[in-house]
Design an enzyme around this catalytic site. Structure first.
Site, PDB file in Angstrom:
ATOM      1  N   LYS A   1       0.845  -1.217   0.000  1.00 58.68           N
ATOM      2  CA  LYS A   1       0.000   0.000   0.000  1.00 58.68           C
ATOM      3  C   LYS A   1       0.876   1.262   0.000  1.00 58.68           C
ATOM      4  O   LYS A   1       0.635   2.195  -0.762  1.00 58.68           O
ATOM      5  CB  LYS A   1      -0.903   0.040   1.249  1.00 58.68           C
TER       6      LYS A   1
ATOM      7  N   ARG B   1      -9.871   0.675   8.306  1.00 57.51           N
ATOM      8  CA  ARG B   1      -9.463  -0.718   8.502  1.00 57.51           C
ATOM      9  C   ARG B   1     -10.505  -1.547   9.216  1.00 57.51           C
ATOM     10  O   ARG B   1     -10.217  -2.663   9.627  1.00 57.51           O
ATOM     11  CB  ARG B   1      -8.265  -0.861   9.417  1.00 57.51           C
TER      12      ARG B   1
ATOM     13  N   ARG C   1      11.779  -5.205   5.305  1.00 60.20           N
ATOM     14  CA  ARG C   1      11.522  -3.798   4.933  1.00 60.20           C
ATOM     15  C   ARG C   1      12.443  -2.819   5.662  1.00 60.20           C
ATOM     16  O   ARG C   1      12.671  -2.930   6.859  1.00 60.20           O
ATOM     17  CB  ARG C   1      10.075  -3.432   5.252  1.00 60.20           C
TER      18      ARG C   1
ATOM     19  N   ARG D   1      11.096  -0.939  11.116  1.00 58.35           N
ATOM     20  CA  ARG D   1       9.956  -0.615  11.963  1.00 58.35           C
ATOM     21  C   ARG D   1       9.879  -1.566  13.150  1.00 58.35           C
ATOM     22  O   ARG D   1      10.177  -2.750  13.012  1.00 58.35           O
ATOM     23  CB  ARG D   1       8.659  -0.721  11.142  1.00 58.35           C
TER      24      ARG D   1
ATOM     25  N   ARG E   1      -0.553  -9.036  13.130  1.00 62.45           N
ATOM     26  CA  ARG E   1      -1.162  -8.010  12.263  1.00 62.45           C
ATOM     27  C   ARG E   1      -1.992  -8.677  11.156  1.00 62.45           C
ATOM     28  O   ARG E   1      -3.061  -8.194  10.790  1.00 62.45           O
ATOM     29  CB  ARG E   1      -0.075  -7.116  11.651  1.00 62.45           C
TER      30      ARG E   1
END
Ligand code: AP5
Ligand code: MG
Length: 214
Positions: free
Chosen positions: A13, A88, A127, A159, A170
């Site tokens: 996203k 969400r 990431r 992160r 998640r």
């Protein structure tokens, strides 16, 4: 033009939002980024948010709705916006509907980025994000590593919620709370399903741009 990106953690996203932001010159509103900025501020609220986010749960609807309303009604969004990570759950989707109706604007495109679950963990764990410009890269798919310097002199960081345990959580929360809103937008006739895989982000960007331009 008002656009929304939906998709599981690590589906891309943020990556696609940044490309569409550059292509059409409308700003990305990422609730995740806004919340992380709050956690970095060291405020009491930031400390509270940090705990919730590192467990993989959602922060309260009130907090995110306030952040989003402030952005959408700002001058920065007068020519449109790209929502990334909001709404969400069904309650947030309905609040967004009300907000947009009151502002007399409509959501034109909802892009659901659909990526096989087995690719997600690697994408999140690998990431790295530039702490200055927000550029998103991946240690597995590029030569860039945590601690490297970006073109703009920022540093690539990881992160706090990108460890395997939190990502698994998640994903669970996404399935329970976010997936139901796919149907909500499908019924409105504005949902476009973009199938992602292992061939990199550019093909998806081309598909999204061609849908917007057609
Ligand atoms: P948020 O920051 O939004 O996290 P998320 O939804 O889990 O999504 P990600 O940012 O992890 O993934 P992405 O889809 O943006 O993928 P990316 O482009 O980076 O939210 C974090 C937390 O904040 C939540 O858990 C919650 O606690 C809270 N929160 C946020 N919004 C909220 C809300 N509305 N309500 C309540 N709480 C909220 O890509 C991932 C990696 O894959 C990168 O390394 C990238 O380089 C790579 N990649 C991307 N696309 C491709 C591709 N096509 N091929 C190969 N690699 C790719
Ligand atoms: Mg993101």
């Amino acid at each position: 033009m008002n656009v929304l990106f939906l998709g599981a953690p690590g589906s891309g996203k943020g990556t696609q939002s940044k490309k569409i932001e550059t292509e059409f010159n409308i700003p990305q509103i990422s609730t995740g980024d806004l919340l992380r900025a709050e956690t970095a501020s060291g405020s009491d609220m930031g400390e509270e948010l940090k705990k919730i986010m590192s467990s993989g749960k959602f922060v309260s609807d009130e907090v995110v709705l306030e952040l989003v309303s402030k952005k959408i009604t700002s001058d920065e969004c007068k020519n449109g916006f790209i929502l990334d990570g909001f709404p969400r759950n069904l309650s947030q989707a309905s609040s967004l509907d009300t907000l947009l109706t009151n502002l007399n604007v409509s959501l034109e495109y909802v892009f659901l980025i659909d990526v096989p679950t087995d690719l997600i963990i690697k994408r999140c764990v690998g990431r790295v994000t530039c702490n200055k410009c927000g550029k998103i890269e991946n240690e597995y798919f590029s030569d860039i590593k945590e601690g490297d310097t970006c073109e703009d002199a920022g540093v690539y960081v990881k992160r706090a919620d990108d460890n395997e345990e939190t990502v698994t959580n998640r994903l669970k929360v996404y399935g329970e709370q976010t997936e139901p809103i796919i149907n909500f937008y499908e019924e409105k006739g504005i949902l476009h399903r973009i199938i992602g895989g292992e061939d990199g982000p550019q093909r998806l960007t081309d598909e999204i741009i061609s849908i917007i331009k057609s």
